[in-house]
Write an enzyme that holds these catalytic residues in place. Structure first.
Site, mmCIF file in Angstrom:
data_model
loop_
_atom_site.group_PDB
_atom_site.id
_atom_site.type_symbol
_atom_site.label_atom_id
_atom_site.label_comp_id
_atom_site.label_asym_id
_atom_site.label_seq_id
_atom_site.Cartn_x
_atom_site.Cartn_y
_atom_site.Cartn_z
ATOM 1 N N GLY A 69 0.877 -1.167 0.000
ATOM 2 C CA GLY A 69 0.000 0.000 0.000
ATOM 3 C C GLY A 69 0.907 1.207 0.000
ATOM 4 N N SER B 171 3.434 3.048 2.505
ATOM 5 C CA SER B 171 4.066 2.823 3.810
ATOM 6 C C SER B 171 3.884 4.006 4.761
ATOM 7 C CB SER B 171 5.549 2.482 3.648
ATOM 8 O OG SER B 171 6.214 3.463 2.894
ATOM 9 N N CYS C 85 5.974 -5.449 0.229
ATOM 10 C CA CYS C 85 6.076 -4.141 -0.410
ATOM 11 C C CYS C 85 6.102 -3.019 0.648
ATOM 12 C CB CYS C 85 4.983 -3.971 -1.452
ATOM 13 S SG CYS C 85 5.437 -2.800 -2.734
ATOM 14 N N ILE D 162 5.046 -3.444 -7.676
ATOM 15 C CA ILE D 162 4.282 -2.208 -7.880
ATOM 16 C C ILE D 162 4.930 -1.097 -7.054
ATOM 17 C CG2 ILE D 162 2.018 -1.098 -7.726
ATOM 18 C CD1 ILE D 162 0.791 -3.969 -7.618
ATOM 19 N N ARG D 163 5.541 -0.142 -7.733
ATOM 20 C CA ARG D 163 6.289 0.922 -7.042
ATOM 21 C C ARG D 163 7.069 0.329 -5.862
ATOM 22 N NH1 ARG D 163 2.921 3.859 -4.601
ATOM 23 N NH2 ARG D 163 1.068 2.697 -5.171
ATOM 24 N N HIS E 143 4.454 -8.254 -4.513
ATOM 25 C CA HIS E 143 3.107 -8.614 -4.044
ATOM 26 C C HIS E 143 2.859 -10.094 -4.323
ATOM 27 C CE1 HIS E 143 1.142 -4.593 -3.318
ATOM 28 N NE2 HIS E 143 2.267 -4.233 -3.901
ATOM 29 N N GLU F 28 0.362 -11.837 -3.373
ATOM 30 C CA GLU F 28 -1.071 -12.162 -3.224
ATOM 31 C C GLU F 28 -1.830 -12.006 -4.535
ATOM 32 O OE1 GLU F 28 0.435 -9.445 -2.431
ATOM 33 O OE2 GLU F 28 -0.837 -7.683 -2.643
HETATM 34 N N1 GLN Z 1 5.834 2.780 -2.977
HETATM 35 C C1 GLN Z 1 5.124 2.382 -1.794
HETATM 36 C C2 GLN Z 1 5.783 2.911 -0.545
HETATM 37 O O1 GLN Z 1 6.838 3.450 -0.595
HETATM 38 C C3 GLN Z 1 5.019 0.870 -1.721
HETATM 39 C C4 GLN Z 1 4.218 0.355 -2.877
HETATM 40 C C5 GLN Z 1 3.471 -0.910 -2.593
HETATM 41 O O2 GLN Z 1 3.312 -1.314 -1.450
HETATM 42 N N2 GLN Z 1 2.961 -1.499 -3.636
HETATM 43 O O3 GLN Z 1 5.232 2.796 0.508
#
Ligand code: GLN
Length: 191
Positions: A52, A54, A84, A138-139, A174, A176
């Protein structure tokens, strides 16, 4: 067994579904429980901190007075998996933008893959797995280095993406999202 999913922000329903798949795949009886308050944490025998944002998750952890209870359960040996954003939260070092729980000897870099590659998949070789795991990033952060008791379980050319220290698993990706239950089964197996 009750597997908790920290349900403050992020990929919560996806982890609940993944826990249910892994319980079915392993033939174990149990359920996924949403953890929003300290009393929810008392019911679970493992905890997932999802991906998500952080900064948001960390702020809500403090708002709902979950930081100390989570750290205490982790130190007492409860299996935990941070994915993540959750990986950033359980690690020891980062860019200083959030307060980390320092549950594993690992240094992370947020958003390590740059803007062009915000989201991508990789077939990942994971230590002890007999076939690659399709990992969705994802990022994502990268685990820049591990030390002490923390061991790398998977890497990409950019760095470490999965590590384990005792009862704590940390993943930059991820697990999941693809339907492969193996990583959630691994967490269940640690209970
Ligand atoms: N880029 C988000 C962060 O720095 C992490 C991305 C993710 O959890 N998919 O918190």
């Amino acid at each position: 067994m009750r597997i908790g999913v920290l349900a403050l922000q992020g990929a919560v329903p996806e982890h609940v579904a993944a826990v249910q798949r892994a319980l079915r795949a392993s033939g174990k009886r149990g359920e996924a429980i949403l953890v929003r308050r300290p009393h929810d944490l008392e019911k679970v025998s493992a905890l997932i901190i999802p991906g998500g944002e952080s900064t948001t998750i960390s702020r809500l952890i403090d708002k709902f007075k979950l930081r100390e209870p989570i750290i205490q359960r982790a130190r007492a040996g409860m299996p935990m998996m941070g994915t993540c954003a959750g990986c950033i939260i359980v690690a020891s070092g980062g860019d200083g933008t959030i307060e980390q729980m320092k549950l594993i000897d690992a240094q992370v870099v947020r958003n390590a893959f740059g803007r062009q590659r915000e989201s991508f998949e990789r077939a990942l070789d994971i230590n002890g797995y007999d076939s690659p795991f399709c990992a969705v990033f994802i990022r994502a952060p990268i685990i820049e280095k591990v030390w002490g008791e923390c061991k790398a379980l998977a890497s990409v050319p950019e760095g470490i993406v999965m590590a384990k220290q005792g009862n704590i698993l940390a993943l930059a990706f991820h697990p999941e999202l693809t339907g492969d239950p193996r990583i959630h089964e691994m967490l269940i197996g640690m209970v």
